[in-house]
Design a protein around this motif. Structure first.
Motif, PDB file in Angstrom:
ATOM      1  N   ALA A   7      -6.760  46.782  -5.965  1.00  0.00           N
ATOM      2  CA  ALA A   7      -7.344  46.709  -4.625  1.00  0.00           C
ATOM      3  C   ALA A   7      -6.906  47.875  -3.752  1.00  0.00           C
ATOM      4  O   ALA A   7      -7.720  48.484  -3.040  1.00  0.00           O
ATOM      5  CB  ALA A   7      -6.963  45.382  -3.970  1.00  0.00           C
ATOM      6  N   ALA A   8      -5.626  48.227  -3.793  1.00  0.00           N
ATOM      7  CA  ALA A   8      -5.135  49.310  -2.932  1.00  0.00           C
ATOM      8  C   ALA A   8      -5.777  50.648  -3.317  1.00  0.00           C
ATOM      9  O   ALA A   8      -6.174  51.442  -2.447  1.00  0.00           O
ATOM     10  CB  ALA A   8      -3.612  49.392  -3.030  1.00  0.00           C
ATOM     11  N   ARG A   9      -5.887  50.922  -4.608  1.00  0.00           N
ATOM     12  CA  ARG A   9      -6.488  52.180  -5.058  1.00  0.00           C
ATOM     13  C   ARG A   9      -7.965  52.256  -4.680  1.00  0.00           C
ATOM     14  O   ARG A   9      -8.447  53.283  -4.186  1.00  0.00           O
ATOM     15  CB  ARG A   9      -6.326  52.310  -6.569  1.00  0.00           C
ATOM     16  N   LEU A  10      -8.709  51.147  -4.902  1.00  0.00           N
ATOM     17  CA  LEU A  10     -10.121  51.143  -4.541  1.00  0.00           C
ATOM     18  C   LEU A  10     -10.302  51.286  -3.034  1.00  0.00           C
ATOM     19  O   LEU A  10     -11.226  51.975  -2.571  1.00  0.00           O
ATOM     20  CB  LEU A  10     -10.779  49.857  -5.043  1.00  0.00           C
ATOM     21  N   SER A  11      -9.430  50.655  -2.260  1.00  0.00           N
ATOM     22  CA  SER A  11      -9.519  50.766  -0.806  1.00  0.00           C
ATOM     23  C   SER A  11      -9.341  52.217  -0.365  1.00  0.00           C
ATOM     24  O   SER A  11     -10.088  52.724   0.487  1.00  0.00           O
ATOM     25  CB  SER A  11      -8.469  49.876  -0.152  1.00  0.00           C
ATOM     26  N   LEU A  13      -9.934  54.924  -2.177  1.00  0.00           N
ATOM     27  CA  LEU A  13     -11.083  55.705  -2.624  1.00  0.00           C
ATOM     28  C   LEU A  13     -12.296  55.479  -1.730  1.00  0.00           C
ATOM     29  O   LEU A  13     -13.033  56.425  -1.399  1.00  0.00           O
ATOM     30  CB  LEU A  13     -11.417  55.343  -4.073  1.00  0.00           C
ATOM     31  N   LEU A  14     -12.534  54.219  -1.333  1.00  0.00           N
ATOM     32  CA  LEU A  14     -13.664  53.933  -0.457  1.00  0.00           C
ATOM     33  C   LEU A  14     -13.500  54.619   0.895  1.00  0.00           C
ATOM     34  O   LEU A  14     -14.468  55.161   1.453  1.00  0.00           O
ATOM     35  CB  LEU A  14     -13.807  52.428  -0.266  1.00  0.00           C
ATOM     36  N   THR A  15     -12.278  54.621   1.416  1.00  0.00           N
ATOM     37  CA  THR A  15     -12.028  55.290   2.693  1.00  0.00           C
ATOM     38  C   THR A  15     -12.240  56.797   2.565  1.00  0.00           C
ATOM     39  O   THR A  15     -12.825  57.445   3.447  1.00  0.00           O
ATOM     40  CB  THR A  15     -10.602  54.981   3.167  1.00  0.00           C
ATOM     41  N   LYS A  16     -11.778  57.363   1.470  1.00  0.00           N
ATOM     42  CA  LYS A  16     -11.940  58.806   1.258  1.00  0.00           C
ATOM     43  C   LYS A  16     -13.409  59.177   1.105  1.00  0.00           C
ATOM     44  O   LYS A  16     -13.885  60.180   1.688  1.00  0.00           O
ATOM     45  CB  LYS A  16     -11.151  59.218   0.012  1.00  0.00           C
ATOM     46  N   GLU A  17     -14.156  58.415   0.328  1.00  0.00           N
ATOM     47  CA  GLU A  17     -15.573  58.695   0.138  1.00  0.00           C
ATOM     48  C   GLU A  17     -16.332  58.600   1.461  1.00  0.00           C
ATOM     49  O   GLU A  17     -17.215  59.401   1.747  1.00  0.00           O
ATOM     50  CB  GLU A  17     -16.165  57.725  -0.885  1.00  0.00           C
ATOM     51  N   ALA A  18     -16.008  57.593   2.266  1.00  0.00           N
ATOM     52  CA  ALA A  18     -16.679  57.440   3.554  1.00  0.00           C
ATOM     53  C   ALA A  18     -16.362  58.593   4.478  1.00  0.00           C
ATOM     54  O   ALA A  18     -17.235  59.082   5.215  1.00  0.00           O
ATOM     55  CB  ALA A  18     -16.274  56.112   4.191  1.00  0.00           C
ATOM     56  N   ARG A  19     -15.112  59.048   4.476  1.00  0.00           N
ATOM     57  CA  ARG A  19     -14.749  60.186   5.320  1.00  0.00           C
ATOM     58  C   ARG A  19     -15.461  61.455   4.868  1.00  0.00           C
ATOM     59  O   ARG A  19     -15.901  62.261   5.695  1.00  0.00           O
ATOM     60  CB  ARG A  19     -13.237  60.381   5.286  1.00  0.00           C
ATOM     61  N   THR A  20     -15.578  61.644   3.567  1.00  0.00           N
ATOM     62  CA  THR A  20     -16.256  62.841   3.055  1.00  0.00           C
ATOM     63  C   THR A  20     -17.738  62.818   3.415  1.00  0.00           C
ATOM     64  O   THR A  20     -18.312  63.845   3.812  1.00  0.00           O
ATOM     65  CB  THR A  20     -16.090  62.920   1.528  1.00  0.00           C
ATOM     66  N   VAL A  45     -17.543  53.305   7.511  1.00  0.00           N
ATOM     67  CA  VAL A  45     -17.174  52.247   6.577  1.00  0.00           C
ATOM     68  C   VAL A  45     -15.769  51.777   6.916  1.00  0.00           C
ATOM     69  O   VAL A  45     -14.862  52.604   7.099  1.00  0.00           O
ATOM     70  CB  VAL A  45     -17.246  52.735   5.113  1.00  0.00           C
ATOM     71  N   GLU A  46     -15.602  50.480   7.012  1.00  0.00           N
ATOM     72  CA  GLU A  46     -14.289  49.881   7.265  1.00  0.00           C
ATOM     73  C   GLU A  46     -13.893  49.041   6.065  1.00  0.00           C
ATOM     74  O   GLU A  46     -14.701  48.280   5.534  1.00  0.00           O
ATOM     75  CB  GLU A  46     -14.324  49.016   8.525  1.00  0.00           C
ATOM     76  N   VAL A  47     -12.641  49.186   5.668  1.00  0.00           N
ATOM     77  CA  VAL A  47     -12.108  48.443   4.530  1.00  0.00           C
ATOM     78  C   VAL A  47     -10.937  47.602   5.040  1.00  0.00           C
ATOM     79  O   VAL A  47     -10.002  48.133   5.642  1.00  0.00           O
ATOM     80  CB  VAL A  47     -11.646  49.384   3.400  1.00  0.00           C
ATOM     81  N   GLY A  92      -5.496  40.526   1.334  1.00  0.00           N
ATOM     82  CA  GLY A  92      -4.296  40.016   0.682  1.00  0.00           C
ATOM     83  C   GLY A  92      -4.491  39.852  -0.806  1.00  0.00           C
ATOM     84  O   GLY A  92      -5.557  39.444  -1.277  1.00  0.00           O
ATOM     85  N   GLY A  93      -3.475  40.213  -1.582  1.00  0.00           N
ATOM     86  CA  GLY A  93      -3.569  40.069  -3.026  1.00  0.00           C
ATOM     87  C   GLY A  93      -4.532  41.084  -3.612  1.00  0.00           C
ATOM     88  O   GLY A  93      -4.435  42.293  -3.362  1.00  0.00           O
ATOM     89  N   ASN A  94      -5.489  40.619  -4.357  1.00  0.00           N
ATOM     90  CA  ASN A  94      -6.436  41.498  -5.038  1.00  0.00           C
ATOM     91  C   ASN A  94      -7.825  41.449  -4.421  1.00  0.00           C
ATOM     92  O   ASN A  94      -8.815  41.691  -5.089  1.00  0.00           O
ATOM     93  CB  ASN A  94      -6.516  41.128  -6.521  1.00  0.00           C
ATOM     94  N   ARG A  95      -7.914  41.107  -3.132  1.00  0.00           N
ATOM     95  CA  ARG A  95      -9.208  41.003  -2.456  1.00  0.00           C
ATOM     96  C   ARG A  95      -9.281  42.007  -1.320  1.00  0.00           C
ATOM     97  O   ARG A  95      -8.311  42.201  -0.584  1.00  0.00           O
ATOM     98  CB  ARG A  95      -9.440  39.597  -1.896  1.00  0.00           C
ATOM     99  N   ILE A  96     -10.438  42.643  -1.152  1.00  0.00           N
ATOM    100  CA  ILE A  96     -10.715  43.511  -0.018  1.00  0.00           C
ATOM    101  C   ILE A  96     -12.114  43.196   0.487  1.00  0.00           C
ATOM    102  O   ILE A  96     -12.965  42.684  -0.248  1.00  0.00           O
ATOM    103  CB  ILE A  96     -10.611  45.012  -0.371  1.00  0.00           C
ATOM    104  N   SER A  97     -12.348  43.486   1.767  1.00  0.00           N
ATOM    105  CA  SER A  97     -13.660  43.330   2.390  1.00  0.00           C
ATOM    106  C   SER A  97     -14.100  44.696   2.891  1.00  0.00           C
ATOM    107  O   SER A  97     -13.345  45.377   3.598  1.00  0.00           O
ATOM    108  CB  SER A  97     -13.612  42.321   3.548  1.00  0.00           C
ATOM    109  N   VAL A  98     -15.321  45.061   2.548  1.00  0.00           N
ATOM    110  CA  VAL A  98     -15.862  46.373   2.899  1.00  0.00           C
ATOM    111  C   VAL A  98     -17.017  46.173   3.869  1.00  0.00           C
ATOM    112  O   VAL A  98     -18.010  45.505   3.542  1.00  0.00           O
ATOM    113  CB  VAL A  98     -16.334  47.143   1.642  1.00  0.00           C
ATOM    114  N   TYR A  99     -16.908  46.740   5.074  1.00  0.00           N
ATOM    115  CA  TYR A  99     -17.937  46.652   6.098  1.00  0.00           C
ATOM    116  C   TYR A  99     -18.664  47.997   6.181  1.00  0.00           C
ATOM    117  O   TYR A  99     -18.042  49.060   6.182  1.00  0.00           O
ATOM    118  CB  TYR A  99     -17.335  46.322   7.461  1.00  0.00           C
ATOM    119  N   GLY A 100     -19.985  47.954   6.253  1.00  0.00           N
ATOM    120  CA  GLY A 100     -20.763  49.168   6.388  1.00  0.00           C
ATOM    121  C   GLY A 100     -21.165  49.787   5.077  1.00  0.00           C
ATOM    122  O   GLY A 100     -21.607  50.956   5.063  1.00  0.00           O
ATOM    123  N   SER A 101     -21.050  49.069   3.972  1.00  0.00           N
ATOM    124  CA  SER A 101     -21.441  49.590   2.671  1.00  0.00           C
ATOM    125  C   SER A 101     -22.233  48.523   1.929  1.00  0.00           C
ATOM    126  O   SER A 101     -22.516  47.440   2.470  1.00  0.00           O
ATOM    127  CB  SER A 101     -20.207  50.005   1.871  1.00  0.00           C
TER     128      SER A 101
END
Length: 639
Positions: free
Chosen positions: A231-235, A237-244, A249-251, A255-264
């Motif tokens: 989850a941390a690595r994907l979070s 990467l998603l932030t980096k891709e959105a910035r590029t 996009v908000e990530v 908690g644990g192995n769950r993340i929520s992605v807004y704007g994607s």
């Protein structure tokens, strides 16, 4: 329907009121949700509507305020917090007790238990119920009198997903039959999923009042729910891709192995995970809240505009993610504009009154200092009119738990053992020996037990206030007091007779017939004995009802021989019993009447008891307690 107008709680120390000028409508046939974070004022608003705490404003239930409704429980079913009831009482016993309080037949209790699925658990104790079963019982209690309106405070809080679905289905079915449902929640998704209309509160102020469809469209936004062991690595990467890509996009890490992605979208998130070799266990579209930083926290320290949005002083980024920032969000006037013109009650405040400046949607004229120009009328806490069948209610209350039976059994055992011990020691008159009343004790065990039973009659009411489920305070109605005094008298009478019988039987078995001979003045002694025990029971009832505590009731019983008797002895010191012994004869001479069945002997015994310090002290204490109780009753009536 419900019309809440100008609800305002009393100010707190150096803090704004918990609820400030809240107005909204809840229509019949619909489920209305009060939405807000913890501390937003939802519970306070409900308590103001139900007149459970003082404040300002007024609430109409089908055109009438609650204090003008003869039997509120038949108009409004209430569930605030846990189910109030003695933990040792069974589910069926609790429901039947409330049937007597609401004035409905017993079969109605069985019907509501069947409706909420508690028939198989009707013999379970209240203290052993799970959270889900407690919520079901609370809903059964609210439905008991077949009310038109349900008012529930976070009924689904702490429930499992299955219990929540069942509860929301019940509320939806109730509204479909024409009832009005008003509930509170802190979960925006629950409000969007179950409500027809959502009223949003932030820091005690109404910021939005809109249909659930508009709420979902303007106050919620879609998100992508992702579950992955990285989850941390994907979070990152998603932030980096959105910035590029310069995308918004908000990530948020859940908690644990769950993340929520807004704007994607699921496609974008899945493609990024695939390119970098990240295993994804779940990838789904969901409807979430406004994302990180939304809700009440984004309003902290920022003024709220009357139309439900934040003021222009708020930062644009914050306002975009805030709970009330959507430009097309509904405002408090929506409910008032959509209400038919003929839906207002007949006694709705006319033009020119203090309420005429307040709309049912929450608009008000605000002065430059921020205060309301026309304040609504003050709210006062009013006593509940229940129970409707006080004697039946009190009998079920007293016999529904084993406390009274345990007290009676303990009194019989202690009294019998004390009588045997006194007989062994000697120097104890026979009347005191049969009553197990040594001179060293202020009262015999039977009198103390009767006083405790009387104190529990009101003490249990205030400790487990089943009568206060919908109105707050346990009533001091004279009908309820009469029922408690009558049941306490019967209990004390039975306890007094059983005590004498058990003591005499045990003395006969241990020492023989000489210690249990019937005295010549048995009638006067019996009258004195019964008067003492019943007087202790009455003192316990009155004191516990006056001071709202069983301990205070028992203390009042003990105060009679320890405090009042010494004072009475000083007053009657030197007076003889013979001065009142001839009163029946003199009364017979005055009225030229003969007492039937030798009734002068009973009267003589009663007068002799009153002439004694203990009897006089008991009579004086009862008179003082009764007068104090009546004053408290009249004060509540005036208020």
């Amino acid at each position: 329907m419900i019309q809440a107008i100008g609800l305002t709680s009393n100010p707190r120390k150096e803090l704004p009121p918990a609820v400030d000028n809240v107005s909204f409508d809840a229509h019949a046939g619909r489920v209305t949700m009060l939405l807000g974070a913890p501390g937003a004022g939802k519970t306070t608003a409900l308590r103001l509507m139900l007149e459970l705490q003082p404040g300002r404003g007024i609430t109409y239930f089908r055109g009438r305020p609650l204090h003008r409704i003869g039997h509120p429980s038949r108009e409004v079913g209430v569930l605030l917090g846990e189910v109030p009831g003695h933990p040792a009482r069974t589910v069926r016993g609790h429901i039947r007790m409330l049937c007597a309080a609401a004035g409905v037949p017993v079969r109605r209790g069985d019907e509501v238990l069947e409706a909420v699925g508690l028939v198989s658990l009707r013999d379970e104790r209240l203290g052993t119920l799970s959270r889900g079963m407690d919520r079901r019982l609370g809903l059964a209690c609210a439905l008991l009198a077949d009310p038109h309106t349900l008012v529930l405070d976070e009924p689904a809080h702490g429930l499992s997903a299955g219990d929540s679905r069942w509860l929301h289905g019940m509320l939806r079915a109730y509204a479909a039959q024409g009832g009005t449902v008003l509930s509170t929640t802190a979960d925006p998704k629950e409000a969007a999923r179950t409500a027809d209309r959502v009223v949003t509160l932030v820091q005690g102020r109404l910021v939005a009042d809109q249909p659930a469809a508009d709420f979902s469209r303007t106050r919620l936004r879609p998100r992508v729910a992702v579950r992955t062991p990285h989850a941390a690595r994907l979070s990152a990467l998603l932030t980096k891709e959105a910035r590029t890509a310069r995308r918004s996009v908000e990530v948020a890490e859940d908690g644990g192995n769950r993340i929520s992605v807004y704007g994607s979208t699921c496609a974008d998130v899945g493609e990024i995970a695939f390119r970098h070799g990240i295993v994804v266990h779940q990838l789904a579209d969901e409807i979430g809240d406004m994302g990180p930083g939304a809700g009440a926290s984004s309003h902290a320290g920022k003024p709220v505009a009357p139309d439900g949005g934040t003021s222009s002083a708020a930062a644009p980024s914050t306002a975009a993610s805030a709970l009330a920032a959507a430009p097309d969000a509904g405002h408090p006037g929506d409910s008032a504009d959509s209400r038919p013109a003929d839906s207002a009650p007949a006694d709705f405040p006319p033009a020119g009154s203090p309420l005429s400046g307040l709309r049912a949607g929450g608009e008000a004229r605000v002065s430059e200092s921020g205060s309301t120009a026309g304040l609504p009328p003050p709210l006062s806490v009013r006593p509940a009119p229940r129970p409707l069948r006080p004697l039946r209610y009190e009998i079920r209350r007293a016999t529904g738990v084993g406390t009274g039976f345990l007290v009676g059994a303990a009194v019989l055992v202690v009294s019998a053992l004390t009588a045997v011990l006194l007989a062994r020691i000697g120097h104890t008159p026979q009347p005191r020996l049969l009553a197990a009343w040594p001179r060293e004790l202020p009262l015999p065990p039977a009198a103390l037990g009767a006083g405790l039973l009387g104190a529990l009659a009101f003490g249990d009411e205030f400790r487990h206030p089943a009568l206060a489920a919908d109105r707050g305070g346990v009533p001091r109605r004279l009908g309820l007091l009469t029922a408690k005094l009558l049941v306490a008298s019967v209990s004390a009478l039975v306890l007094a007779v059983l005590t004498i019988g058990c003591d005499a039987e045990l003395l006969y078995l241990v020492y023989g017939r000489e210690l249990v001979e019937i005295p010549a003045d048995r009638l006067s002694l019996a009258a004195s004995w019964l008067g003492l025990v019943i007087g202790c029971a009455w003192a316990g009832v009155l004191a516990a009802g006056l001071f709202r505590s069983a301990a205070a009731g028992l203390a009042a019983v003990l105060a009679v021989p320890l405090v009042v008797v010494p004072l009475m002895r000083r007053l009657v010191e030197g007076a003889s019993v013979e001065t009142v012994a001839g009163v029946p004869l003199r009364m017979r001479e005055v009225f030229l009447l003969h007492w039937p069945f030798g009734g002068e002997r009973y009267l003589e015994g009663m007068l002799r008891m009153v002439a004694q310090p203990v009897g006089g002290a008991m009579a004086l204490s009862l008179a003082v307690l009764l007068c104090a109780y009546l004053l408290a009753f009249l004060r509540n009536r005036v208020r």
